[in-house]
Design an enzyme around this catalytic site. Structure first.
Site, mmCIF file in Angstrom:
data_model
loop_
_atom_site.group_PDB
_atom_site.id
_atom_site.type_symbol
_atom_site.label_atom_id
_atom_site.label_comp_id
_atom_site.label_asym_id
_atom_site.label_seq_id
_atom_site.Cartn_x
_atom_site.Cartn_y
_atom_site.Cartn_z
ATOM 1 N N ALA A 1 7.640 -2.097 -2.410
ATOM 2 C CA ALA A 1 7.095 -0.749 -2.284
ATOM 3 C C ALA A 1 7.786 0.213 -3.253
ATOM 4 O O ALA A 1 7.382 0.342 -4.399
ATOM 5 C CB ALA A 1 7.230 -0.276 -0.835
ATOM 6 N N ARG A 2 8.865 0.879 -2.805
ATOM 7 C CA ARG A 2 9.523 1.872 -3.671
ATOM 8 C C ARG A 2 10.072 1.250 -4.944
ATOM 9 O O ARG A 2 10.123 1.910 -5.992
ATOM 10 C CB ARG A 2 10.654 2.568 -2.900
ATOM 11 C CG ARG A 2 10.177 3.551 -1.858
ATOM 12 C CD ARG A 2 11.359 4.259 -1.223
ATOM 13 N NE ARG A 2 12.274 3.308 -0.596
ATOM 14 C CZ ARG A 2 13.541 3.584 -0.298
ATOM 15 N NH1 ARG A 2 14.048 4.763 -0.595
ATOM 16 N NH2 ARG A 2 14.307 2.681 0.289
ATOM 17 N N THR B 1 1.092 5.498 -0.206
ATOM 18 C CA THR B 1 0.391 6.768 -0.082
ATOM 19 C C THR B 1 0.498 7.583 -1.363
ATOM 20 O O THR B 1 1.569 7.683 -1.966
ATOM 21 C CB THR B 1 0.979 7.581 1.089
ATOM 22 O OG1 THR B 1 0.919 6.785 2.271
ATOM 23 C CG2 THR B 1 0.212 8.865 1.303
ATOM 24 N N CYS C 1 3.627 3.481 9.957
ATOM 25 C CA CYS C 1 3.734 4.744 9.223
ATOM 26 C C CYS C 1 4.543 5.757 10.024
ATOM 27 O O CYS C 1 4.243 6.018 11.200
ATOM 28 C CB CYS C 1 2.347 5.303 8.933
ATOM 29 S SG CYS C 1 2.375 6.867 8.036
ATOM 30 N N ASN D 1 9.877 -6.581 4.115
ATOM 31 C CA ASN D 1 9.708 -5.391 3.288
ATOM 32 C C ASN D 1 10.938 -4.496 3.435
ATOM 33 O O ASN D 1 11.432 -4.306 4.543
ATOM 34 C CB ASN D 1 8.441 -4.648 3.723
ATOM 35 C CG ASN D 1 8.253 -3.314 3.013
ATOM 36 O OD1 ASN D 1 7.879 -2.328 3.634
ATOM 37 N ND2 ASN D 1 8.495 -3.269 1.722
ATOM 38 N N GLY D 2 11.414 -3.989 2.284
ATOM 39 C CA GLY D 2 12.519 -3.044 2.316
ATOM 40 C C GLY D 2 13.564 -3.289 1.245
ATOM 41 O O GLY D 2 14.216 -4.325 1.247
ATOM 42 N N ASP D 3 13.687 -2.350 0.294
ATOM 43 C CA ASP D 3 14.790 -2.312 -0.674
ATOM 44 C C ASP D 3 14.789 -3.434 -1.710
ATOM 45 O O ASP D 3 15.832 -3.694 -2.327
ATOM 46 C CB ASP D 3 16.139 -2.316 0.051
ATOM 47 C CG ASP D 3 16.287 -1.177 1.041
ATOM 48 O OD1 ASP D 3 15.589 -0.159 0.873
ATOM 49 O OD2 ASP D 3 17.088 -1.307 1.979
ATOM 50 N N HIS E 1 8.762 -4.159 8.070
ATOM 51 C CA HIS E 1 9.625 -3.261 7.300
ATOM 52 C C HIS E 1 10.919 -3.122 8.081
ATOM 53 O O HIS E 1 10.903 -2.725 9.245
ATOM 54 C CB HIS E 1 8.933 -1.911 7.123
ATOM 55 C CG HIS E 1 9.706 -0.949 6.275
ATOM 56 N ND1 HIS E 1 9.193 0.267 5.877
ATOM 57 C CD2 HIS E 1 10.940 -1.020 5.727
ATOM 58 C CE1 HIS E 1 10.082 0.906 5.137
ATOM 59 N NE2 HIS E 1 11.150 0.142 5.041
ATOM 60 N N PRO F 1 0.855 -1.197 0.000
ATOM 61 C CA PRO F 1 0.000 0.000 0.000
ATOM 62 C C PRO F 1 0.886 1.240 0.000
ATOM 63 O O PRO F 1 1.797 1.355 0.815
ATOM 64 C CB PRO F 1 -0.796 -0.133 1.306
ATOM 65 C CG PRO F 1 0.023 -1.033 2.173
ATOM 66 C CD PRO F 1 0.768 -1.959 1.255
#
Length: 475
Positions: free
Chosen positions: A340-341, A130, A213, A315-317, A282, A128
């Site tokens: 994510a990113r 933003t 968050c 989660n992460g990178d 994360h 998800p």
């Protein structure tokens, strides 16, 4: 999607209104409707004290004759009220039993052990996100290979107030066959009531509670990663939410609030007992934001300490299929990795993982992806002038991330790492050079290629400072 994409998926039992795209509508009636349960195990039935009024016998069954309850017999005698009352009571036990069964069917929900578990294993999960993680963007990722999608984070207080803009964040497209929503709240009663409304009025496969968050406005209200400092409230939020609905409840956390003070390892054994079906970790603290690489060793530590009934996602990178493969091989207990990113910068990462290759995508192919996004945006927000500008706004937000991508054919070292700050370079054609620009003026030029000229006096600045490498705000 693969053959296993539907394994373990469930659909909420909510009976809320859904539009043609399986979209949520803001609730009108806030009453809690409970679905019946086909069968209740003996050990799961409530204590006698719990059902109270439900088990109380109904009023005395009336006869089907006059109120005087007297009737002539064959020999001319009359059966008076007292005698008839005795004969009427003979039918009462059966009536009572029927009412008890009917009431139990209405008041009991599924026991946690009877819930069908949702299965994230080996699935490509789009986090998800933003602002940028809107419905048109998720459609693009579905086309490129994402298995699981999740709506943008919605605030519980805004949903309970009936804000249409907040309920719009929970809308689901028909192509999203494995879909969840993410909510954020600070208090158990607020979150529990919100998940009830979502189950009633939306069709979702899971509900994720954000407890990671880092945005100040969220943390200052006691929500998001602020909950990491209050484990007892974390417990209350998860327990109240999971008990309120049959839909699986998941949570997303960071490793801790303060740098150097990780705490999820001390909670991971309990999280499954609280009622969560899965937890996404994360690999950063709230204080750290995005200033350092994610701590995957700590994610692995928590994963191995988790009970077998709790699915753990990392989660992460994750920015290439090699990152994905390494995490899965280093920790086989990990259910999957949330992306994510990496998906914001190059949404074709899902294709790369499924096809196990580095895709040296051309500028023309990238432009076609942007064209799909614009088409989906005009379908979603409308093709009038307002819809065009709304689509343009969210396209520009997305372009503030895609400019970080460095084409594979230009790299000296493959693959690109997510924390690399790309140098200024000339692409293999003019369009590729334009797409590499970190100037908002060049992003606007790309939007004009797809949506026409911007209005006079138009300016743009990324909402979440998404072109800053150490201040990205997506939780």
């Amino acid at each position: 999607m693969g053959d296993n994409d539907n394994d373990g998926q469930i659909v909420a039992n909510g009976s809320g209104d859904v539009d043609g795209n399986s979209c949520c509508k803001a609730p009108v009636d806030s009453s809690n409707k409970l679905d019946g349960v086909a069968e209740v195990l003996e050990e799961d039935k409530p204590d006698e004290a719990d059902v109270g009024d439900e088990l109380r016998p109904p009023k005395k069954t009336k006869c089907s004759v006059d109120e005087t309850c007297s009737a002539p017999l064959n020999d001319g005698q009359v059966l008076h009220e007292k005698d008839m009352d005795i004969s009427c009571k003979q039918n009462e036990p059966e009536t009572i039993i029927e009412n008890i069964v009917e009431d139990n069917d209405k008041c009991l929900k599924l026991h946690p052990r009877e819930k069908k578990l949702i299965d994230f294993r080996e699935k490509l999960y789009l986090a998800p996100l933003t602002t940028v993680g809107n419905l048109p963007y998720r459609r693009v990722c579905k086309v490129l290979g994402a298995d699981v999608t999740c709506g943008e984070m919605a605030m519980c207080t805004n949903l309970l107030q009936g804000q249409a803009s907040e309920w719009a964040l929970l809308r689901r497209h028909s192509s999203e066959d494995f879909f969840g929503v993410q909510i954020c709240g600070a208090y158990p009663d607020t979150v529990a009531r919100t998940v009830e409304l979502i189950e009633q009025h939306c069709t979702v496969d899971f509900i994720d509670i954000n407890m990671g968050c880092p945005i100040d406005i969220v943390v200052n209200k006691g929500a998001g990663s602020a909950l990491l400092t209050k484990p007892m409230r974390m417990r209350s939020v998860v327990e109240a939410s999971s008990r309120a609905v049959d839909t699986p409840v998941t949570i997303k956390v960071r490793t801790g609030y303060f740098e150097g003070k990780n705490r999820i390892d001390s909670l991971i054994q309990d999280i499954g007992n609280w009622g969560a079906s899965a937890v996404t970790i994360h690999g950063r603290t709230r204080q750290q934001r995005y200033s350092k690489l994610a701590d995957w060793d700590y994610v692995y530590q928590c994963t191995r300490a988790a009970p077998s009934s709790l699915q753990v996602l990392g989660n992460g990178d994750v920015f290439s299929y090699l990152d994905w493969n390494n995490h899965k091989s280093d920790c086989p207990e990990l259910s999957t990795c949330m992306i994510a990113r990496g998906a914001l910068i190059k949404p074709w990462i899902f294709t790369e993982i499924k096809e196990q290759r580095h895709w040296d995508i051309s500028s023309g192919e990238r432009l076609n992806i942007l064209k799909d996004y614009v088409r989906f945006g005009l379908e979603h927000w409308g093709s009038d002038s307002k819809g065009v500008e709304t689509t343009r706004h969210f396209l520009l937000e997305w372009l503030s991330y895609t400019c970080r991508y460095i084409p594979v054919g230009l790299l000296d070292v493959i693959p690109q790492r997510i924390n690399w700050r790309p140098p200024s370079y000339f692409g293999r054609d003019e369009l590729e050079t334009l797409m590499a620009s970190d100037s908002a003026a060049d992003w606007i030029r790309i939007s004009e290629m797809l949506l026409g000229k911007v209005p006079s006096g138009f300016t743009f600045a990324p909402k979440h400072k998404s072109n800053a490498y150490d201040r990205a705000e997506n939780g």
